[in-house]
Write a protein that holds these residues in place. Structure first.
Motif, PDB file in Angstrom:
ATOM      1  N   PHE A 129       0.893  -1.277   0.068  1.00 17.60           N
ATOM      2  CA  PHE A 129      -0.091   0.245  -0.197  1.00 17.60           C
ATOM      3  C   PHE A 129       0.958   1.265  -0.075  1.00 17.60           C
ATOM      4  O   PHE A 129       1.688   1.369   0.905  1.00 17.60           O
ATOM      5  N   ILE A 130       0.718   2.182  -0.918  1.00 21.85           N
ATOM      6  CA  ILE A 130       1.430   3.270  -1.171  1.00 21.85           C
ATOM      7  C   ILE A 130       0.760   4.762  -1.011  1.00 21.85           C
ATOM      8  O   ILE A 130      -0.431   4.792  -1.499  1.00 21.85           O
ATOM      9  N   LEU A 131       1.048   5.512   0.021  1.00 22.02           N
ATOM     10  CA  LEU A 131       0.311   6.640   0.177  1.00 22.02           C
ATOM     11  C   LEU A 131       0.952   7.897  -0.843  1.00 22.02           C
ATOM     12  O   LEU A 131       1.931   7.963  -1.024  1.00 22.02           O
ATOM     13  N   LYS A 132      -0.036   8.816  -1.564  1.00 20.82           N
ATOM     14  CA  LYS A 132       0.237   9.829  -2.121  1.00 20.82           C
ATOM     15  C   LYS A 132       0.285  11.237  -1.389  1.00 20.82           C
ATOM     16  O   LYS A 132      -0.542  11.164  -0.652  1.00 20.82           O
ATOM     17  N   PRO A 133       1.179  11.913  -1.626  1.00 21.35           N
ATOM     18  CA  PRO A 133       2.522  11.945  -2.469  1.00 21.35           C
ATOM     19  C   PRO A 133       3.527  11.020  -1.850  1.00 21.35           C
ATOM     20  O   PRO A 133       3.590  10.684  -0.578  1.00 21.35           O
ATOM     21  N   TRP A 134       4.176  10.355  -2.663  1.00 22.06           N
ATOM     22  CA  TRP A 134       5.015   9.344  -2.121  1.00 22.06           C
ATOM     23  C   TRP A 134       6.702   9.711  -2.011  1.00 22.06           C
ATOM     24  O   TRP A 134       6.916  10.730  -2.522  1.00 22.06           O
ATOM     25  N   ASN A 135       7.466   8.996  -1.258  1.00 20.50           N
ATOM     26  CA  ASN A 135       8.783   9.110  -1.157  1.00 20.50           C
ATOM     27  C   ASN A 135       9.453   8.415  -2.263  1.00 20.50           C
ATOM     28  O   ASN A 135       9.144   6.977  -2.236  1.00 20.50           O
ATOM     29  N   ASN A 136      10.226   8.757  -3.131  1.00 23.48           N
ATOM     30  CA  ASN A 136      10.878   8.108  -4.098  1.00 23.48           C
ATOM     31  C   ASN A 136      11.445   6.760  -3.695  1.00 23.48           C
ATOM     32  O   ASN A 136      11.346   5.661  -4.318  1.00 23.48           O
ATOM     33  N   GLU A 137      12.432   6.992  -2.899  1.00 21.80           N
ATOM     34  CA  GLU A 137      13.177   5.670  -2.200  1.00 21.80           C
ATOM     35  C   GLU A 137      12.451   4.656  -1.517  1.00 21.80           C
ATOM     36  O   GLU A 137      12.392   3.531  -1.999  1.00 21.80           O
ATOM     37  N   LYS A 138      11.225   5.163  -0.878  1.00 26.22           N
ATOM     38  CA  LYS A 138      10.446   4.001  -0.409  1.00 26.22           C
ATOM     39  C   LYS A 138       9.569   3.439  -1.500  1.00 26.22           C
ATOM     40  O   LYS A 138       9.354   2.307  -1.150  1.00 26.22           O
ATOM     41  N   LEU A 139       9.031   4.024  -2.505  1.00 29.79           N
ATOM     42  CA  LEU A 139       8.229   3.480  -3.532  1.00 29.79           C
ATOM     43  C   LEU A 139       9.264   2.689  -4.204  1.00 29.79           C
ATOM     44  O   LEU A 139       8.678   1.466  -4.566  1.00 29.79           O
TER      45      LEU A 139
END
Length: 460
Positions: free
Chosen positions: A106-116
């Motif tokens: 599950f990813i929340l917007k806005p995202w952290n690039n490294e975490k994504l």
């Protein structure tokens, strides 16, 4: 760059562009969809490794139900594809619901690039793990088919054999323990395999163990397995035959050869439906169909104190006695023809046949080695044959076993009949020439053959 296919589905074109730019430097194929309805017609969805899926597509709607719907649609079409859900509205209960329905993360917007990128990498590892599991399952299935493959059919039409096969059909779909008895070479293993083939466990493995070849000091290791370091040569963990046969059939051949100590250990495993590996104290449950076989008289062994009575009761819920070949006389020629065709093809000698005199010789022989002896006899005859017809002289049989009296003696009648047979063979069935060779008239020869004929018929 990782060799993986990624599909991004979102109704925000800015999101699609940003993710495409971020991911294209990490993964070989990145595709995007603006409309989730295109998922249904997306080509080769099963080849997609990861889908990044938005949870809300309609303006003013943030329940996440749309995303959950398309998650289910993707999983229907491609169960192994990893799906990462994306939303600007974070809620723990929604994330849990998505994970329960098959989402990988599950990813929340806005995202952290490294975490994504880390999340996508984990999802890709999960996808590869699923593919490996499926490959292993397919290999396991193929191995089971190879292990269970038995090209030796049960051949015969005799009443004695059909009675056994009828009982096999009645009990095959149960899980009762079966004891198969009979002389060496009668086909006890074939009966055990037929039980397995007709059972509800037919798609699982059939494990055959020759108990006569296992020494007492290796009994537990062979049947129950061992853990690394449990004894000098235990350099790695080993799975025993009981555990290997789990969900399938375990066939213990020559069970009458077990020592009393081994019998006690076997009884414990059967009673508890679990085993303990050598060097471990942790029980391992096993679910097997147990079939045992022996050529020994276990009742006599019980009376002599050589076999445990409680073990005998455990293994012979159903007792099958496989008849010897001499009690299946009607099957001798059927089996002989089967083996003749088999070995004619194997040794490239097409067109071989057995003449009537040879058939009579095969029918009159008691076959102490049963089907195995018949099989080896036919193979030897085919190998040594020089013409298109197998004659009686091509078959080397143990004549000491052919006497109905003392195996070391033959009667004058038997010797006379054998001389007549040999004379007819030598003269290719010409009665006049055979009579001349024997020094009797043609009519005398006929009378002697007629005299011996009832005795020969009685052996059929």
């Amino acid at each position: 760059m990782t060799d993986a296919k990624i599909l991004v589905v979102d109704d925000n074109k800015s999101v699609l562009s940003a993710l495409e730019i971020l991911l294209q430097f990490e993964y070989k194929s990145v595709q995007t969809l603006f409309n989730p309805n295109q998922i249904s017609s997306f080509p080769n969805l099963k080849e997609v490794d990861i889908v990044l899926l938005d949870m809300n597509f309609s303006a003013g709607v943030n329940t996440g139900n749309e995303g959950l719907y398309w998650l289910n649609e993707i999983k229907k079409r491609s169960p192994d594809t990893s799906v990462i859900m994306m939303t600007a509205y974070g809620a723990v209960d929604l994330a849990v619901k998505a994970l329960k329905q098959g989402a990988s993360d599950f990813i929340l917007k806005p995202w952290n690039n490294e975490k994504l990128l880390a999340t996508v990498k984990s999802a890709h590892q999960l996808r590869k793990s699923r593919q490996e599991i499926h490959q292993l399952k397919n290999k396991e299935k193929e191995l089971k088919q190879v292990i269970n493959q038995d090209n030796s059919p049960i051949i015969g039409e005799s009443t004695a054999l059909q009675e056994v096969l009828n009982l096999v059909r009645k009990i095959a779909r149960t899980d009762v323990n079966v004891l198969i008895t009979g002389e060496n070479g009668t086909g006890k293993e074939l009966i055990a395999r037929e039980l397995h083939r007709l059972s509800d466990r037919k798609n699982e493995v059939f494990i055959n163990v020759d108990m006569g070849s296992i020494s007492d000091n290796l009994f537990e290791s062979e049947l129950f397995g061992h853990v690394k370091g449990s004894f000098t040569d235990a350099k790695e963990d080993r799975t025993g035959k009981f555990e290997a046969a789990n969900l399938g059939t375990l066939f213990l051949d020559e069970i009458g050869n077990l020592s009393l100590q081994a019998q006690a250990k076997l009884l414990s495993a059967i009673q508890n439906k679990s085993i303990v590996k050598v060097g471990s104290n942790k029980p391992v449950e096993v679910d097997i169909r147990l079939i045992c076989a022996t050529n020994c008289n276990l009742d006599q062994m019980v009376d002599s104190g050589l076999f445990r009575e409680d073990l005998l009761y455990r293994i012979n819920t159903i007792h099958l006695e496989v008849p010897p070949l001499r009690n299946r006389n009607g099957d001798i020629l059927i089996l002989a023809d089967f083996f003749l065709k088999k070995y004619s093809a194997k040794y490239n000698k097409p067109g071989l046949r057995i003449n009537s005199m040879t058939q009579e010789k095969l029918m009159n022989y008691p076959w102490p080695g049963n089907i195995r002896e018949l099989q080896h006899t036919l193979e030897r005859a085919v190998i040594l044959s020089e013409g298109d017809v197998l004659r009686p002289t091509d078959f080397l049989l143990n004549t000491r076993s052919g006497s109905s009296n003392d195996p070391g003696m033959r009667t004058l009648e038997e010797m006379e009949y054998e001389m007549i047979q040999k004379a007819l063979e030598f003269n290719d069935g010409n009665y006049s020439a055979a009579a001349e060779q024997l020094g009797v008239s043609r009519q005398t020869l006929y009378n002697k053959i007629k005299k011996h004929k009832p005795a020969a018929d009685n052996g059929k």
